[in-house]
Design an enzyme around this catalytic site. Structure first.
Site, PDB file in Angstrom:
ATOM      1  N   SER A  93      43.799 -33.482 -29.101  1.00  0.00           N
ATOM      2  CA  SER A  93      44.101 -34.231 -27.870  1.00  0.00           C
ATOM      3  C   SER A  93      43.323 -35.535 -27.900  1.00  0.00           C
ATOM      4  O   SER A  93      42.100 -35.522 -28.094  1.00  0.00           O
ATOM      5  CB  SER A  93      43.693 -33.408 -26.649  1.00  0.00           C
ATOM      6  OG  SER A  93      43.558 -34.224 -25.511  1.00  0.00           O
ATOM      7  N   GLN A  94      44.009 -36.643 -27.730  1.00  0.00           N
ATOM      8  CA  GLN A  94      43.356 -37.951 -27.757  1.00  0.00           C
ATOM      9  C   GLN A  94      42.283 -38.005 -26.666  1.00  0.00           C
ATOM     10  O   GLN A  94      41.135 -38.303 -26.927  1.00  0.00           O
ATOM     11  CB  GLN A  94      44.419 -39.033 -27.554  1.00  0.00           C
ATOM     12  CG  GLN A  94      43.989 -40.457 -27.856  1.00  0.00           C
ATOM     13  CD  GLN A  94      43.213 -41.117 -26.737  1.00  0.00           C
ATOM     14  OE1 GLN A  94      42.119 -41.636 -26.981  1.00  0.00           O
ATOM     15  NE2 GLN A  94      43.716 -41.095 -25.525  1.00  0.00           N
ATOM     16  N   SER A  95      42.670 -37.680 -25.446  1.00  0.00           N
ATOM     17  CA  SER A  95      41.739 -37.779 -24.317  1.00  0.00           C
ATOM     18  C   SER A  95      40.753 -36.632 -24.294  1.00  0.00           C
ATOM     19  O   SER A  95      39.688 -36.726 -23.686  1.00  0.00           O
ATOM     20  CB  SER A  95      42.526 -37.762 -23.011  1.00  0.00           C
ATOM     21  OG  SER A  95      43.167 -36.498 -22.852  1.00  0.00           O
ATOM     22  N   THR A 108      43.759 -33.091 -21.985  1.00  0.00           N
ATOM     23  CA  THR A 108      45.156 -32.713 -21.736  1.00  0.00           C
ATOM     24  C   THR A 108      45.205 -31.315 -21.100  1.00  0.00           C
ATOM     25  O   THR A 108      44.698 -30.343 -21.681  1.00  0.00           O
ATOM     26  CB  THR A 108      45.936 -32.712 -23.072  1.00  0.00           C
ATOM     27  OG1 THR A 108      45.617 -33.919 -23.745  1.00  0.00           O
ATOM     28  CG2 THR A 108      47.430 -32.624 -22.841  1.00  0.00           C
ATOM     29  N   CYS A 137      47.327 -39.403 -11.706  1.00  0.00           N
ATOM     30  CA  CYS A 137      47.042 -40.803 -11.964  1.00  0.00           C
ATOM     31  C   CYS A 137      45.577 -41.156 -11.840  1.00  0.00           C
ATOM     32  O   CYS A 137      44.771 -40.522 -12.476  1.00  0.00           O
ATOM     33  CB  CYS A 137      47.947 -41.685 -11.153  1.00  0.00           C
ATOM     34  SG  CYS A 137      48.118 -43.185 -12.065  1.00  0.00           S
ATOM     35  N   THR A 154      52.191 -36.549 -28.858  1.00  0.00           N
ATOM     36  CA  THR A 154      51.771 -37.219 -30.086  1.00  0.00           C
ATOM     37  C   THR A 154      50.801 -36.370 -30.909  1.00  0.00           C
ATOM     38  O   THR A 154      50.887 -36.340 -32.138  1.00  0.00           O
ATOM     39  CB  THR A 154      51.080 -38.552 -29.724  1.00  0.00           C
ATOM     40  OG1 THR A 154      52.023 -39.330 -29.007  1.00  0.00           O
ATOM     41  CG2 THR A 154      50.627 -39.303 -30.935  1.00  0.00           C
ATOM     42  N   SER A 155      49.883 -35.703 -30.225  1.00  0.00           N
ATOM     43  CA  SER A 155      48.879 -34.921 -30.954  1.00  0.00           C
ATOM     44  C   SER A 155      49.552 -33.797 -31.731  1.00  0.00           C
ATOM     45  O   SER A 155      49.176 -33.500 -32.874  1.00  0.00           O
ATOM     46  CB  SER A 155      47.864 -34.326 -29.983  1.00  0.00           C
ATOM     47  OG  SER A 155      47.202 -35.358 -29.310  1.00  0.00           O
TER      48      SER A 155
HETATM   49  N1  GLU Z   1      50.012 -34.204  -6.146  1.00  0.00           N
HETATM   50  C1  GLU Z   1      49.509 -35.344  -5.474  1.00  0.00           C
HETATM   51  C2  GLU Z   1      50.618 -36.112  -4.785  1.00  0.00           C
HETATM   52  O1  GLU Z   1      51.754 -36.032  -5.134  1.00  0.00           O
HETATM   53  C3  GLU Z   1      48.672 -36.246  -6.369  1.00  0.00           C
HETATM   54  C4  GLU Z   1      49.440 -36.919  -7.471  1.00  0.00           C
HETATM   55  C5  GLU Z   1      48.542 -37.772  -8.392  1.00  0.00           C
HETATM   56  O2  GLU Z   1      47.801 -37.180  -9.200  1.00  0.00           O
HETATM   57  O3  GLU Z   1      48.595 -39.008  -8.330  1.00  0.00           O
HETATM   58  O4  GLU Z   1      50.373 -36.812  -3.869  1.00  0.00           O
END
Ligand code: GLU
Length: 519
Positions: free
Chosen positions: A416-418, A421, A2, A371-372
């Protein structure tokens, strides 16, 4: 995987309330990526005697914000307190190891005194071995995450060095930690032992540094010349670290895309970069050697408006409506139609030196995910028709699992858009190792795929924030159609067909039948 974000103000007064707002806004910009919990770390009032403060909460950013202000009230933390220099870190988590819960949220820490705090995107694949070793050395774990081994390993390295009366810098500690980590990660470290410093490093997951100079440099804005690259000159500046340009662009467009293996050290307003040398060793062995790297900042080609929803309800809705414009940008300067039919052609600058090699290749393999991959699937007929070369398709992870054949005579096209990937990047390394000519098709200038392929084309679709791809997908297909025209020979027999395709592409933006927007 994330979001991570950090904010360091150097030599400029910032109140705690303001610092919190910058951190929370940074997280809000990363919110679209999806997450299940969030957290931040900031300094306590008297940094030298009180450990930094860590706040973590499951649920959305607003629940974190609420709980932070509640806790701040309870511990009577002064929000008006001003910091001349301060380093704060923040995280949105998408759990891979351990349920969403405050104890599993990041920052993860080395122990109750928060000597080392880490925010992490990615997965540490050898965390079980590291955890067992650290438990043998007396560490107690309080989360189920893979991440928790990282701050604890940092403390272990730091304590060991200090026992031997060795003076270690923050970057030496992190380099030693990195030597033992396997998997994919982008990390930011904050430490009680290194006040007002931050370290960022990565392997696989994206991370960038944003730099905002607060004092204008009179010498024709050359503050970013390589030899001056963020020296410790005492000038006030703000530094940002983020997994996504979205969270940085409202502060500055001057960025440095951090590369795999680099350890970026923010200290005393300066930025130094060390490159990690890959040599695994015994835990606690001598501190790693690393070479220092000089890098220049680049300018983000992104406008703040791009990351705002405008009058649309959702990013995806906005992006659907942007397609006539994004397709025009994708084709701008590339589609040549100079009146007379003879001059109808395409010009893809990033490919021109490699077109001969592509034409001679035995096969063209498109490699991507989601998607790619689907964009390549949609464009395959036109590619085969115009190039006359066999075109095959690979889902990046599947190619890697099978260790499918890739040869020197192949052209491998990575979509890859970003441009970041993870599976596609691993497949790129695999194709490079096998000697194929590697071509990139991405939306992100400066991304890992853009940097590590031999040549390529940017789709220029503008920032796509909606998770379900729309305008990036259509721009990818258009780029592939232009690629087909560029590779295909310009023979008399196919001239009419080629011209019809060039004309069709030209008309495409005006043929979008978009529903009226309700407003
Ligand atoms: N593997 C880590 C966790 O589960 C990080 C996950 C992430 O990239 O948000 O805490």
């Amino acid at each position: 995987m994330c979001g991570i974000f950090a904010y360091l103000n150097y030599n400029v007064d910032r109140e705690r309330r303001y610092i919190l707002q910058v951190l929370f806004n940074g997280l809000r910009r990363l919110e679209y990526r999806g997450y299940d919990s969030a957290g931040i770390a900031i300094d306590a009032s008297d940094f030298t005697s009180s450990p930094p403060l860590v706040f973590r909460q499951e649920g959305n950013i607003e629940s974190l914000v609420k709980s932070v202000y509640q806790d701040v009230g309870e511990i009577e933390l002064n929000l008006e307190e001003s910091f001349r220099t301060h380093a704060g870190i923040a995280h949105t988590r998408w759990a891979t190891h351990g349920e969403p819960a405050p104890r599993n949220s990041h920052p993860q820490t080395s122990g109750p005194d928060n000597e080392f705090m880490v925010v992490h995107n990615g997965v540490i694949t050898n965390y079980e071995v590291l955890k067992a070793t650290l438990i043998r050395h007396g560490f107690t774990f309080t989360s189920e995450t893979d991440t928790e081994v990282i701050p604890k390993l940092a403390k272990f390295v730091y304590d060991n060095a200090n026992e031997g009366d060795q003076v270690v810098t923050f970057s030496q500690v992190v380099l030693e930690v990195m030597r033992h980590l396997e998997g994919a990660y982008a990390l930011i470290f904050k430490s009680l032992h290194y006040p007002n410093e931050l370290i960022a490093c990565k392997r696989g997951s994206p991370l960038l540094l944003g730099v905002k100079e607060l004092a204008e440099n009179k010498e024709n804005g050359s503050a970013f010349e390589e030899n001056k690259f963020l020296s410790k000159d005492g000038k006030p500046r703000e530094l940002f670290l983020s997994s996504d340009a979205n969270a940085v662009v409202e502060h500055t467009k001057k960025v440095l895309v951090i590369e795999d293996g680099e350890v970026v050290h923010l200290k005393d307003g300066g930025v130094s970069i060390l490159k990690y040398e890959n040599d695994m060793g015994e835990l606690g062995a001598s501190l790693s050697r690393a070479s220092s790297v000089r890098r220049a900042l680049s300018v983000l080609e992104m406008e703040v408006e791009q990351i705002n929803k405008g009058h649309y309800e959702h990013y995806m809705q906005k992006e659907i409506h942007e397609q006539p414009e994004s397709l025009t940008t994708t084709m701008r300067g590339r589609l040549i139609r100079r009146g007379s039919s003879k001059s109808k052609s395409v010009l893809l600058g990033g490919l021109k030196d490699h077109l001969k090699t592509i034409r001679r290749s035995r096969r063209i393999v498109f490699i991507g995910c989601g998607t790619s991959y689907n964009a390549a699937l949609a464009a395959r007929p036109i590619l085969e028709e115009l190039s006359g070369i066999p075109v095959t398709m690979e889902i990046a992870s599947d190619l890697l699992d099978r260790e499918g054949p890739i040869y020197r005579e192949d052209t491998a096209v990575f979509v890859s858009q970003s441009g970041e990937t993870a599976d596609t990047l691993l497949a790129l390394q695999y194709a490079l190792d096998n000697g194929a000519l590697c071509v990139g098709i991405t939306n992100t200038v400066g991304s890992a795929i853009a940097r590590n392929t031999h040549c390529g084309v940017h789709i220029n679709a503008g920032a796509e924030i909606g998770v379900a791809s729309t305008k990036a997908y259509t721009s990818q297909i258009v780029v592939m159609a232009m690629l087909a025209l560029a590779i295909g020979g310009d023979t008399i027999s196919n001239q009419a067909r080629r011209e019809a395709i060039v004309d069709g592409l030209h008309e495409l933006p005006s043929e979008f039948l978009l529903p009226e927007h309700p407003n």
